[in-house]
Design a protein around this motif. Sequence first.
Motif, short mmCIF file in Angstrom:
data_model
loop_
_atom_site.label_atom_id
_atom_site.label_comp_id
_atom_site.label_asym_id
_atom_site.label_seq_id
_atom_site.Cartn_x
_atom_site.Cartn_y
_atom_site.Cartn_z
N VAL A 144 0.84 -1.20 0.00
CA VAL A 144 0.00 0.00 0.00
C VAL A 144 0.87 1.25 0.00
N ALA A 145 1.89 1.26 0.86
CA ALA A 145 2.78 2.43 0.95
C ALA A 145 3.54 2.64 -0.36
N SER A 146 4.02 1.54 -0.94
CA SER A 146 4.75 1.65 -2.21
C SER A 146 3.86 2.21 -3.31
N GLY A 147 2.61 1.73 -3.37
CA GLY A 147 1.68 2.22 -4.38
C GLY A 147 1.36 3.69 -4.18
N PHE A 159 16.37 10.14 0.72
CA PHE A 159 17.47 9.24 0.39
C PHE A 159 16.91 8.05 -0.38
N ARG A 160 17.74 7.47 -1.18
CA ARG A 160 17.37 6.28 -1.96
C ARG A 160 18.43 5.23 -1.76
N ILE A 161 18.02 4.04 -1.27
CA ILE A 161 18.92 2.90 -1.11
C ILE A 161 18.51 1.87 -2.15
N ALA A 162 19.33 1.73 -3.18
CA ALA A 162 18.97 0.88 -4.32
C ALA A 162 19.88 -0.34 -4.38
N GLY A 163 19.29 -1.50 -4.66
CA GLY A 163 20.08 -2.72 -4.80
C GLY A 163 20.93 -2.68 -6.05
N ARG A 164 22.19 -3.05 -5.91
CA ARG A 164 23.07 -3.13 -7.06
C ARG A 164 22.88 -4.45 -7.80
N ARG A 165 22.16 -5.35 -7.16
CA ARG A 165 21.70 -6.59 -7.78
C ARG A 165 20.42 -7.00 -7.06
N ARG A 166 19.81 -8.09 -7.45
CA ARG A 166 18.53 -8.47 -6.86
C ARG A 166 18.66 -8.67 -5.35
N LEU A 167 17.64 -8.21 -4.63
CA LEU A 167 17.61 -8.39 -3.18
C LEU A 167 16.17 -8.47 -2.72
N GLU A 168 15.99 -8.88 -1.47
CA GLU A 168 14.66 -8.97 -0.88
C GLU A 168 14.31 -7.60 -0.31
N THR A 169 13.46 -6.85 -1.02
CA THR A 169 13.19 -5.47 -0.63
C THR A 169 12.49 -5.36 0.72
N SER A 217 10.40 0.64 -3.02
CA SER A 217 10.17 1.29 -4.31
C SER A 217 11.11 0.66 -5.33
N GLY A 218 10.52 -0.09 -6.27
CA GLY A 218 11.37 -0.76 -7.24
C GLY A 218 12.30 -1.73 -6.55
N ARG A 219 13.56 -1.71 -6.96
CA ARG A 219 14.56 -2.61 -6.38
C ARG A 219 15.32 -1.90 -5.27
N GLY A 220 14.58 -1.42 -4.29
CA GLY A 220 15.23 -0.73 -3.19
C GLY A 220 14.22 -0.07 -2.28
N VAL A 221 14.72 0.89 -1.50
CA VAL A 221 13.91 1.61 -0.52
C VAL A 221 14.13 3.10 -0.70
N THR A 222 13.04 3.85 -0.73
CA THR A 222 13.09 5.31 -0.76
C THR A 222 12.58 5.82 0.58
N GLY A 223 13.28 6.77 1.14
CA GLY A 223 12.88 7.31 2.43
C GLY A 223 13.23 8.78 2.54
N VAL A 281 17.18 9.69 -5.98
CA VAL A 281 17.17 8.62 -6.98
C VAL A 281 18.35 8.79 -7.94
N ASP A 282 18.57 10.03 -8.39
CA ASP A 282 19.70 10.28 -9.28
C ASP A 282 21.02 10.02 -8.57
N GLY A 283 21.10 10.42 -7.30
CA GLY A 283 22.32 10.17 -6.54
C GLY A 283 22.61 8.70 -6.38
N ALA A 284 21.56 7.89 -6.20
CA ALA A 284 21.76 6.44 -6.08
C ALA A 284 22.27 5.85 -7.38
#
Length: 502
Positions: A257-260, A294-304, A327-333, A388-391
Motif C-alpha cells: 500500500v505504501a509503495s503504491g 534518500f534512496r537505497i537501491a540494490g546493485r543486484r537483486r535483493l529482498e526489498t 520502491s522498485g529494487r530498493g527503498v526510498t525514504g 534517486v539520481d544520486g543512487a
Amino acid sequence: MTPLDLRALLAHPANGRARVLVESAGAEAFAGVVVAARETLLPERGDGELAALTEPPPSAPWQQDALVRRVRDRGFRGLALSGAEALGAGSRGLAARLGLTLLAVDDPMALARAAWELVQGRDALTLGYVRRVAQSIEYSAAHLADLLRHLSASVGHGVALIDAEGVLLQAGGDLPEAVRAAIDFGLWQDAVSVAEGAAASVRVDSPSRAGLRLAVFGSGLSPAQLAALAVAAEVAMPAVAARILIDEVADVSDAAVASGLLREFLEARDARDPDVEQRMSERGWRMGGYHLAFRIAGRRRLETLELLRFVRRNLAALPVDSQAVTSGRGVTGWLSFAEPPAADRLDEHVAAVRALHDNVRRSFDVATGVGSLDSGASGLLRSIDGAVDGARIAAGRAATGWFVRVDALGIEQVLLSWAGSDTFVPAAEALLAPLVSQGPELLETLTAYLDHESGVSATATALGLHRNTVAMRIARAQEVLGVDLTDTDARLALHLACRALR
C-alpha cells in the motif's frame, strides 16, 4: 538441597521486591530461608540461613541493634525485613561488622516462596516460569513487540529476539552484546553466563525468518534459573513464531500500500493530487516542513521487504521524523523537519544516513543517494528525484563507498544516469548551453575528446583535424564552460552530458 544464592534471589521476578541494604563478605549464598513473624519465633540455631521476618523492626536504635545481634548470634547469615529502611546507620554498621547481610523486602512471604523455588531447584522454578509464560500468551498482542513486552513483564526478566548480527527486538532491558555474542546459534536450546549477564535462549522455528532466537536474559541468574528459563523460552517460542508470521503478512500488505501511494505521488509530478496527499498525511507522512530524501537501491537483486525492515529498525534510533517505503529494487525514504536545520545539523543528519548506508552494506549490496533539503510536497518530490539520481551515480562509485550526496557533487550534479533520466537531460542541456551557443564545432570536438580518453592526437585523427586545432578548441571549451578538465569528476560529468545530447 541447593544453597540459596543471593544474586539469584535478587534476580527472581517474584522476590517481594527484595533489595540489599548491607551485604557482608562471604554472603553469596545461604543454607536456606526461615520465615517467622518476629525474631523470638526463629529457631535457636540458624545454621547459615536467611531469616525473613514479617513484622517491621523496632523503632528504638538500641532495640534495632539488639535485633541484629540476636539474629546473628542464632547463626543466621542474613536478615530480611519489611520496613528495613528504618534501621539506622548504627544498626547497619553493626550488621556489617558481625557479617550479617541485611535485606529490605516489601513482601517477606513472596521472598520466602522465591527462595523455596530456588532451593528446591529446577522443577519448582520451571513450573513458575511456564505458568507466567502461559498467562502472557493468553493476551492478544497487537504486534510482536507488544508480545515481547508482555512476556518480559510476566517472567520478570528481559526478553529479546536476536540473530547472529544483533538484537532485532527487546523488552524489559537491554541484552548486553557480550551475552548475545556468547550464545551458540547452532544449538536448539542454550544457556550462557558471562560477567555482563546471562541468558537462556531457544531457536525460533519460523518458516520465513531463519536464524532467529528468543532469549530471556538478566543478571545474577543461577544455573537453575537459566535451565528453567530455557524451558519457558521453548514454551513461548511457538507464540513468537506465529506472531512473526502474522506481522509479516501485515507488513507485506502495508508495504504494498505504501509503495503504491508513493508511486502515485511521484507519477503525479507537478499536478498535485489532493486525494493522494490526504492519504499520505493519514499515514503520518508529513507534507509540510522540510524534507531530506534518500534512496537505497540494490546493485543486484535483493529482498526489498527485508531491506525495508532493516532500514526502519535503524531509522527508529534517529531523533527525527522519518519514513521509508519499498520502491522498485530498493527503498526510498526521507527525514522531515518542521524548520530547516542549520548547516551543521544538516551535515549530522546526512552523516546519520551515511551510517545507515554503511550498516545496510554489511547485509545488502546497495548504493545510496541523498537528495537536497527542500520544502513542502513539491520539495519532497524534488528531494526524492535528487536521491534517486544520486543512487544511480553511487552505483558506479566504489571510491565513495557506493554513497553519493547530490549537494556535495558540484558539477557532478549532471551525473544522473544518462540513460533517459527525467532530471539528467535538462541538467545536461543547461550545463552545455554556453558551448552550444558557440556553434557545433566546440561541442563536437569536446565530445570526441572525452570519447578518446582526453587524447589530443586520437581526437585529431578521429575528426580529421590538426592537433593544434583540437587543443585550441578544448581550451576554448574549458573557458566557455568554466571547468577544469584535469578534474576527473568534472570530466566524467561533461562526458555523460555530451553523450546525452548526442
